[in-house]
Write a protein that holds these residues in place. Structure first.
Motif, short mmCIF file in Angstrom:
data_model
loop_
_atom_site.label_atom_id
_atom_site.label_comp_id
_atom_site.label_asym_id
_atom_site.label_seq_id
_atom_site.Cartn_x
_atom_site.Cartn_y
_atom_site.Cartn_z
N LYS A 139 -5.13 -0.81 -12.37
CA LYS A 139 -6.57 -1.04 -12.17
C LYS A 139 -7.20 -1.66 -13.41
O LYS A 139 -8.02 -2.57 -13.31
CB LYS A 139 -7.27 0.27 -11.81
CG LYS A 139 -6.93 0.78 -10.43
CD LYS A 139 -7.53 2.14 -10.19
CE LYS A 139 -7.06 2.74 -8.88
NZ LYS A 139 -7.55 4.12 -8.68
N LEU A 176 -1.11 3.74 -11.66
CA LEU A 176 -2.20 3.19 -10.86
C LEU A 176 -3.40 2.85 -11.73
O LEU A 176 -4.01 1.79 -11.58
CB LEU A 176 -2.62 4.18 -9.77
CG LEU A 176 -1.65 4.34 -8.60
CD1 LEU A 176 -2.09 5.49 -7.70
CD2 LEU A 176 -1.54 3.05 -7.82
N THR A 177 -3.73 3.74 -12.66
CA THR A 177 -4.85 3.49 -13.57
C THR A 177 -4.59 2.25 -14.41
O THR A 177 -5.48 1.41 -14.58
CB THR A 177 -5.09 4.72 -14.47
OG1 THR A 177 -5.41 5.83 -13.64
CG2 THR A 177 -6.21 4.47 -15.46
N SER A 178 -3.39 2.12 -14.92
CA SER A 178 -3.04 0.95 -15.72
C SER A 178 -3.15 -0.34 -14.92
O SER A 178 -3.62 -1.37 -15.42
CB SER A 178 -1.63 1.09 -16.30
OG SER A 178 -1.59 2.18 -17.19
N SER A 210 0.83 -1.21 0.00
CA SER A 210 0.00 0.00 0.00
C SER A 210 0.86 1.25 0.00
O SER A 210 0.60 2.20 -0.74
CB SER A 210 -0.93 0.02 1.22
OG SER A 210 -1.84 -1.01 1.16
N GLU A 249 -0.29 8.54 -11.05
CA GLU A 249 -1.69 8.19 -11.30
C GLU A 249 -1.84 7.33 -12.55
O GLU A 249 -2.66 6.40 -12.58
CB GLU A 249 -2.54 9.45 -11.42
CG GLU A 249 -4.02 9.20 -11.40
CD GLU A 249 -4.52 8.54 -10.12
OE1 GLU A 249 -5.41 7.67 -10.23
OE2 GLU A 249 -4.02 8.88 -9.03
N ALA A 288 -6.20 -5.24 -13.62
CA ALA A 288 -6.93 -6.04 -12.64
C ALA A 288 -8.32 -6.44 -13.15
O ALA A 288 -8.84 -7.50 -12.78
CB ALA A 288 -7.05 -5.28 -11.32
N CYS A 289 -8.89 -5.62 -14.01
CA CYS A 289 -10.20 -5.95 -14.59
C CYS A 289 -10.13 -7.21 -15.45
O CYS A 289 -11.15 -7.87 -15.68
CB CYS A 289 -10.72 -4.80 -15.44
SG CYS A 289 -11.14 -3.33 -14.48
N ARG A 299 -3.09 -6.99 -6.94
CA ARG A 299 -4.32 -6.95 -7.72
C ARG A 299 -5.48 -6.47 -6.87
O ARG A 299 -6.30 -5.71 -7.20
CB ARG A 299 -4.63 -8.33 -8.29
CG ARG A 299 -5.80 -8.30 -9.23
CD ARG A 299 -5.98 -9.66 -9.87
NE ARG A 299 -7.39 -9.75 -10.16
CZ ARG A 299 -8.19 -10.69 -9.75
NH1 ARG A 299 -7.74 -11.69 -9.05
NH2 ARG A 299 -9.45 -10.68 -10.06
#
Length: 120
Positions: free
Chosen positions: A65, A61-63, A50, A58, A68-69, A120
């Motif tokens: 996320k 982090l977006t990539s 964390s 950012e 993870a989808c 993840r």
């Protein structure tokens, strides 16, 4: 008993914060034990990850996320298709950063996968 992933991440965090350094002159690792002991040591993988995640840009982090989808791994072809959209045009560079920072690795099939299920 211990968690090898945690040990590796903890050691990398010490190096990243300059608390553990390799001295080429002395040809050995050097540290200040008193300074390290005074640090708030994170005693589990989740806290360590964390903390490391909060320092990422950012876009990375977006990539992560988005990745993870798709589950625990993603095919390079999916990354290439996402890159075609203006929203994810920098996903390839972000994934390179995620790999270099130790959040993602390439598996034997050439897919990108999370190094730990807690990422993840």
């Amino acid at each position: 008993k211990g968690n090898p992933f945690f040990v590796l991440e903890f050691m990398q965090s010490l190096v990243g914060r300059g608390l553990l350094q390799y001295s080429f002159d002395m040809k050995r690792w050097v540290w200040n034990e008193a300074v390290i002991r005074s640090e708030e040591v994170m005693d589990n993988v989740i806290h360590l990850l964390s903390s490391k995640l909060r320092r990422l840009p950012e876009s990375v982090l977006t990539s992560l996320k988005v990745m993870a989808c798709f589950g625990t791994s993603i095919n390079e072809a999916v990354i290439d298709n996402l890159r075609k959209s203006s929203e994810f045009s920098d996903i390839h560079d972000s994934m390179k950063r995620a790999i270099s920072d130790g959040f993602v690795m390439t598996d034997e099939r050439g897919h990108l996968k999370f190094v730990h299920d807690k990422v993840r």
